[in-house]
Design a protein around this motif. Structure first.
Motif, PDB file in Angstrom:
ATOM      1  N   TRP A 131      17.078 -13.162  10.472  1.00 42.80           N
ATOM      2  CA  TRP A 131      17.474 -14.716  10.956  1.00 42.80           C
ATOM      3  C   TRP A 131      18.216 -15.191   9.776  1.00 42.80           C
ATOM      4  O   TRP A 131      19.323 -15.819  10.178  1.00 42.80           O
ATOM      5  CB  TRP A 131      16.152 -15.340  10.985  1.00 42.80           C
ATOM      6  CG  TRP A 131      16.082 -16.773  11.123  1.00 42.80           C
ATOM      7  CD1 TRP A 131      17.012 -17.550  11.464  1.00 42.80           C
ATOM      8  CD2 TRP A 131      14.760 -17.491  10.974  1.00 42.80           C
ATOM      9  NE1 TRP A 131      16.782 -19.103  11.234  1.00 42.80           N
ATOM     10  CE2 TRP A 131      15.331 -18.819  11.012  1.00 42.80           C
ATOM     11  CE3 TRP A 131      13.660 -17.449  10.636  1.00 42.80           C
ATOM     12  CZ2 TRP A 131      14.378 -20.064  10.876  1.00 42.80           C
ATOM     13  CZ3 TRP A 131      12.701 -18.656  10.528  1.00 42.80           C
ATOM     14  CH2 TRP A 131      13.019 -19.718  10.863  1.00 42.80           C
ATOM     15  N   LEU A 132      17.803 -15.125   8.590  1.00 43.00           N
ATOM     16  CA  LEU A 132      18.318 -15.797   7.258  1.00 43.00           C
ATOM     17  C   LEU A 132      19.370 -14.875   6.589  1.00 43.00           C
ATOM     18  O   LEU A 132      20.194 -15.551   5.704  1.00 43.00           O
ATOM     19  CB  LEU A 132      17.371 -16.385   6.433  1.00 43.00           C
ATOM     20  CG  LEU A 132      16.138 -16.892   7.062  1.00 43.00           C
ATOM     21  CD1 LEU A 132      15.226 -17.540   6.107  1.00 43.00           C
ATOM     22  CD2 LEU A 132      16.728 -18.232   7.609  1.00 43.00           C
ATOM     23  N   GLY A 133      19.611 -13.603   7.022  1.00 42.61           N
ATOM     24  CA  GLY A 133      20.547 -12.901   6.287  1.00 42.61           C
ATOM     25  C   GLY A 133      20.487 -12.803   4.915  1.00 42.61           C
ATOM     26  O   GLY A 133      19.405 -12.660   4.413  1.00 42.61           O
ATOM     27  N   PRO A 137      16.965 -17.190  -0.521  1.00 45.81           N
ATOM     28  CA  PRO A 137      15.534 -16.342  -0.982  1.00 45.81           C
ATOM     29  C   PRO A 137      15.464 -14.991  -0.659  1.00 45.81           C
ATOM     30  O   PRO A 137      14.840 -14.408  -1.162  1.00 45.81           O
ATOM     31  CB  PRO A 137      14.706 -17.088   0.273  1.00 45.81           C
ATOM     32  CG  PRO A 137      15.577 -18.376   0.629  1.00 45.81           C
ATOM     33  CD  PRO A 137      16.912 -17.975   0.371  1.00 45.81           C
ATOM     34  N   LEU A 138      16.687 -14.471   0.141  1.00 48.55           N
ATOM     35  CA  LEU A 138      16.559 -13.097   0.351  1.00 48.55           C
ATOM     36  C   LEU A 138      17.739 -12.222  -0.618  1.00 48.55           C
ATOM     37  O   LEU A 138      17.784 -10.980  -0.581  1.00 48.55           O
ATOM     38  CB  LEU A 138      16.905 -12.936   1.790  1.00 48.55           C
ATOM     39  CG  LEU A 138      15.966 -13.354   2.848  1.00 48.55           C
ATOM     40  CD1 LEU A 138      16.460 -13.323   4.183  1.00 48.55           C
ATOM     41  CD2 LEU A 138      14.527 -12.632   2.630  1.00 48.55           C
ATOM     42  N   GLU A 316      29.922 -15.813   7.498  1.00 51.28           N
ATOM     43  CA  GLU A 316      28.554 -15.205   7.618  1.00 51.28           C
ATOM     44  C   GLU A 316      27.630 -15.445   6.490  1.00 51.28           C
ATOM     45  O   GLU A 316      26.378 -15.951   6.801  1.00 51.28           O
ATOM     46  CB  GLU A 316      28.890 -13.599   7.546  1.00 51.28           C
ATOM     47  CG  GLU A 316      27.363 -12.864   7.898  1.00 51.28           C
ATOM     48  CD  GLU A 316      27.567 -11.314   7.486  1.00 51.28           C
ATOM     49  OE1 GLU A 316      26.693 -10.592   7.278  1.00 51.28           O
ATOM     50  OE2 GLU A 316      28.828 -10.843   7.445  1.00 51.28           O
ATOM     51  N   ASP A 317      28.146 -15.731   5.372  1.00 48.59           N
ATOM     52  CA  ASP A 317      27.515 -16.477   4.332  1.00 48.59           C
ATOM     53  C   ASP A 317      27.128 -18.074   4.488  1.00 48.59           C
ATOM     54  O   ASP A 317      25.983 -18.374   4.053  1.00 48.59           O
ATOM     55  CB  ASP A 317      28.384 -16.502   3.027  1.00 48.59           C
ATOM     56  CG  ASP A 317      28.552 -15.078   2.404  1.00 48.59           C
ATOM     57  OD1 ASP A 317      27.801 -14.181   2.796  1.00 48.59           O
ATOM     58  OD2 ASP A 317      29.614 -14.908   1.719  1.00 48.59           O
ATOM     59  N   ILE A 318      28.102 -18.863   4.927  1.00 42.91           N
ATOM     60  CA  ILE A 318      27.650 -19.912   5.159  1.00 42.91           C
ATOM     61  C   ILE A 318      26.715 -20.103   6.451  1.00 42.91           C
ATOM     62  O   ILE A 318      25.543 -20.939   6.324  1.00 42.91           O
ATOM     63  CB  ILE A 318      28.953 -20.679   5.970  1.00 42.91           C
ATOM     64  CG1 ILE A 318      30.045 -20.921   4.904  1.00 42.91           C
ATOM     65  CG2 ILE A 318      28.649 -21.998   6.669  1.00 42.91           C
ATOM     66  CD1 ILE A 318      31.413 -21.480   5.233  1.00 42.91           C
ATOM     67  N   ARG A 319      26.567 -19.327   7.315  1.00 43.72           N
ATOM     68  CA  ARG A 319      25.599 -19.399   8.349  1.00 43.72           C
ATOM     69  C   ARG A 319      24.322 -18.987   7.844  1.00 43.72           C
ATOM     70  O   ARG A 319      23.226 -19.644   7.938  1.00 43.72           O
ATOM     71  CB  ARG A 319      25.993 -18.436   9.566  1.00 43.72           C
ATOM     72  CG  ARG A 319      24.862 -18.370  10.649  1.00 43.72           C
ATOM     73  CD  ARG A 319      25.143 -17.391  11.720  1.00 43.72           C
ATOM     74  NE  ARG A 319      24.576 -15.871  11.315  1.00 43.72           N
ATOM     75  CZ  ARG A 319      24.712 -14.901  12.034  1.00 43.72           C
ATOM     76  NH1 ARG A 319      25.730 -14.865  13.120  1.00 43.72           N
ATOM     77  NH2 ARG A 319      24.425 -13.796  11.752  1.00 43.72           N
ATOM     78  N   ALA A 320      24.291 -17.798   6.771  1.00 46.40           N
ATOM     79  CA  ALA A 320      22.985 -17.680   6.167  1.00 46.40           C
ATOM     80  C   ALA A 320      22.318 -18.777   5.357  1.00 46.40           C
ATOM     81  O   ALA A 320      21.176 -18.901   5.543  1.00 46.40           O
ATOM     82  CB  ALA A 320      23.265 -16.374   5.264  1.00 46.40           C
ATOM     83  N   GLU A 321      23.289 -19.532   4.787  1.00 42.21           N
ATOM     84  CA  GLU A 321      22.627 -20.496   3.829  1.00 42.21           C
ATOM     85  C   GLU A 321      22.166 -21.611   4.707  1.00 42.21           C
ATOM     86  O   GLU A 321      21.103 -22.308   4.329  1.00 42.21           O
ATOM     87  CB  GLU A 321      23.843 -21.189   2.587  1.00 42.21           C
ATOM     88  CG  GLU A 321      24.194 -19.825   1.666  1.00 42.21           C
ATOM     89  CD  GLU A 321      22.918 -19.386   0.993  1.00 42.21           C
ATOM     90  OE1 GLU A 321      21.798 -19.602   0.998  1.00 42.21           O
ATOM     91  OE2 GLU A 321      23.568 -18.226   0.388  1.00 42.21           O
ATOM     92  N   ALA A 322      23.040 -22.020   5.867  1.00 42.58           N
ATOM     93  CA  ALA A 322      22.655 -23.128   6.432  1.00 42.58           C
ATOM     94  C   ALA A 322      21.354 -22.863   7.357  1.00 42.58           C
ATOM     95  O   ALA A 322      20.407 -23.725   7.487  1.00 42.58           O
ATOM     96  CB  ALA A 322      23.662 -23.516   7.619  1.00 42.58           C
TER      97      ALA A 322
END
Ligand code: HEM
Length: 457
Positions: A131-133, A137-138, A316-322
């Protein structure tokens, strides 16, 4: 065909086919690993004898299921902290020993250790990964530091200031709904449910500038986030389903994947739309213009972010952080607010003083809305919020692995775990007063092979 003499095994000469050789090598490799693992496990268990151990539920499951994400589970935590104020060791399943640190004198040793010595525990967090890529936190190491630096502007007060209006709007929607429901005769409202929708509403507006009206009508996206949060907590309790291949065969696993897809599609479409609508002057100019009038949402901040070498974040990074902000921001704040209301309800005299403080502040103002600068003018309310967070912290535990021995202030050592011995984290969320009882705070740190809980008592 070459002959392999296995007379030392009492087997006589055997045709040494490549398959047989491969089998022997494989079996020896497996045996060596099992022996090494068993030795490490017993060594860790032996070294952990200096920590007290609560009675196990049974020999196989150990302490698994002792602390559930329920009111009863929180009572058990309170009792454990009272019985073992410094800390204790438990075993989750047959082979996962955990050290839980409860005392403020013990906790900093682990929490202040470098990320290389006490990195985040991935046993629990890894369920969030699809979910969070690689959100904050990951992620770890260089990626985490780079993103952390790039996200710092998102917390600049000039950006946060503009969100106060959004918080006011979302809260007004919630209050109007409560008034309507009360006038229609609803005697009981589940505060946590309503407040969760309100925090999700606020976040969706602050992160994406998107108004889904989710407090008034069902929203697929918001429902998917609530479902994902619930599924991750549920999976944590089902040790067999920690294995991905089994989990994805279950109904919950399929629901998880479906909800992930829905959430990702939403975030991707906002990012793509934002990039598509960029006018000719380019991203930088547009975002700087928006920043001047202080209407930057979190996606804008992420699109603007550049590291020291001028490199931007990928989609992809932007999606993970949002997606991470939507997850990390809604449950925590909803839980914290629900407990504040609970505590004020239990102490009407403090409630009245808070009300007077707010009324006084808004006396000559129209519309009667709190602004950013008012936050510093509400000292008593601030104290009540802080005390409520201390008594009922939304996150009761955090976990860490340990890659080296950690020496505690009293001389006891939390042993470095072998790579293949994993501890298990228990991520406890104190949801709302309806769900959980009163409990002192706790932080959980997990070490590979051992876990540390810290409680502010
Ligand atoms: C009362 C509210 C909140 C509480 C009690 C809380 C608690 C925590 C705790 C304990 C951690 C550390 C976890 C660990 O080290 O394993 C954490 C990390 C984090 N929180 Fe919150 N949080 C709250 C609100 C929020 C909000 C509103 C957001 C974003 C909108 C947020 C975003 C994050 C992120 C991104 C991290 C990871 C930071 C990193 O690893 O660098 N939190 N939070």
């Amino acid at each position: 065909m070459p002959q392999l003499s296995l007379s030392w095994l009492g087997l006589g000469p055997v045709a040494a086919s490549p398959w047989l050789l491969l089998l022997l090598v494989g079996a020896s490799w497996l045996l060596a690993h099992v022996l090494a693992w068993t030795y490490t496990f017993y060594d860790i268990v032996h070294r952990l004898r200096c920590f007290p151990q609560p009675p196990k539920r049974n020999w196989f499951w150990g302490h698994l299921g002792l602390v559930t994400p329920t009111e009863q589970g929180m009572r058990v935590v309170t009792q454990l902290v009272a019985n073992y104020p410094q800390g204790f060791v438990t075993r989750v399943g047959p082979v996962m020993p955990l050290v839980t640190l409860c005392h403020p004198d013990m906790v900093p040793t682990v929490l202040c250790a470098s990320a290389a010595i006490a990195p985040k525990d991935m046993v629990f967090y890894r369920f969030l990964k699809p979910w969070l890529g690689d959100g904050l936190p990951l992620s770890g190491g260089d990626k985490w530091s780079r993103h952390r630096r790039m996200l710092t502007p998102a917390f600049h007060f000039n950006i946060l200031k503009s969100y106060v209006r959004i918080f006011n709007d979302s809260v007004n929607i919630m209050h109007a709904k409560w008034k309507r429901l009360a006038s229609e005769g609803s005697a009981h409202l589940d505060m946590f449910e309503h407040i969760s929708l309100m925090t999700l509403d606020s976040l969706q507006k602050c992160v994406f500038s998107f108004d889904s009206n989710c407090q008034e009508k069902p929203s697929e996206y918001i429902a998917a986030i609530l479902e994902l949060s619930a599924l991750v907590t549920k999976r944590h309790q089902q040790i067999i389903l920690h294995m991905d291949f089994l989990y994805h065969l279950t109904t919950d696993g399929r629901r998880f994947r479906r909800a992930c897809r829905l959430v990702h599609d939403f975030t991707d479409s906002v990012i793509q739309e934002r990039r598509r609508t960029l006018p000719d002057q380019g991203l930088d100019d547009l975002l700087k213009a928006k920043a001047k009038v202080k209407t930057l949402d979190f996606i804008d901040v992420l699109l603007l972010a550049k590291d020291e070498d001028g490199k931007e974040l990928s989609d992809e990074d932007i999606r993970a952080e949002a997606d991470t902000f939507m997850f990390a921001g809604h449950d925590t704040t909803a839980s914290g607010l629900a407990w504040v209301l609970y505590n004020l309800a239990r102490h009407p005299e403090h409630q009245e003083r808070c009300r007077q403080e707010v009324r006084e502040l808004l006396r000559d103002r129209e519309p009667k809305e709190i602004e950013w600068d008012d936050l510093a003018q509400l000292p008593f309310l601030t104290m009540c919020i802080k005390e409520s967070l201390r008594l009922h912290p939304p996150v009761t535990m955090v976990s860490r692995c340990c890659t080296q021995d950690i020496v505690l202030p009293d001389g006891r050592v939390i042993p470095k775990g072998a790579l293949n011995v994993k501890g298990k984290s228990i991520l406890g969320r104190k949801r709302g007063p309806k769900h959980q009882g009163e409990v002192t705070s706790g932080l959980y740190s997990l070490l590979s092979g051992a876990q540390v809980r810290t409680a502010g008592i």
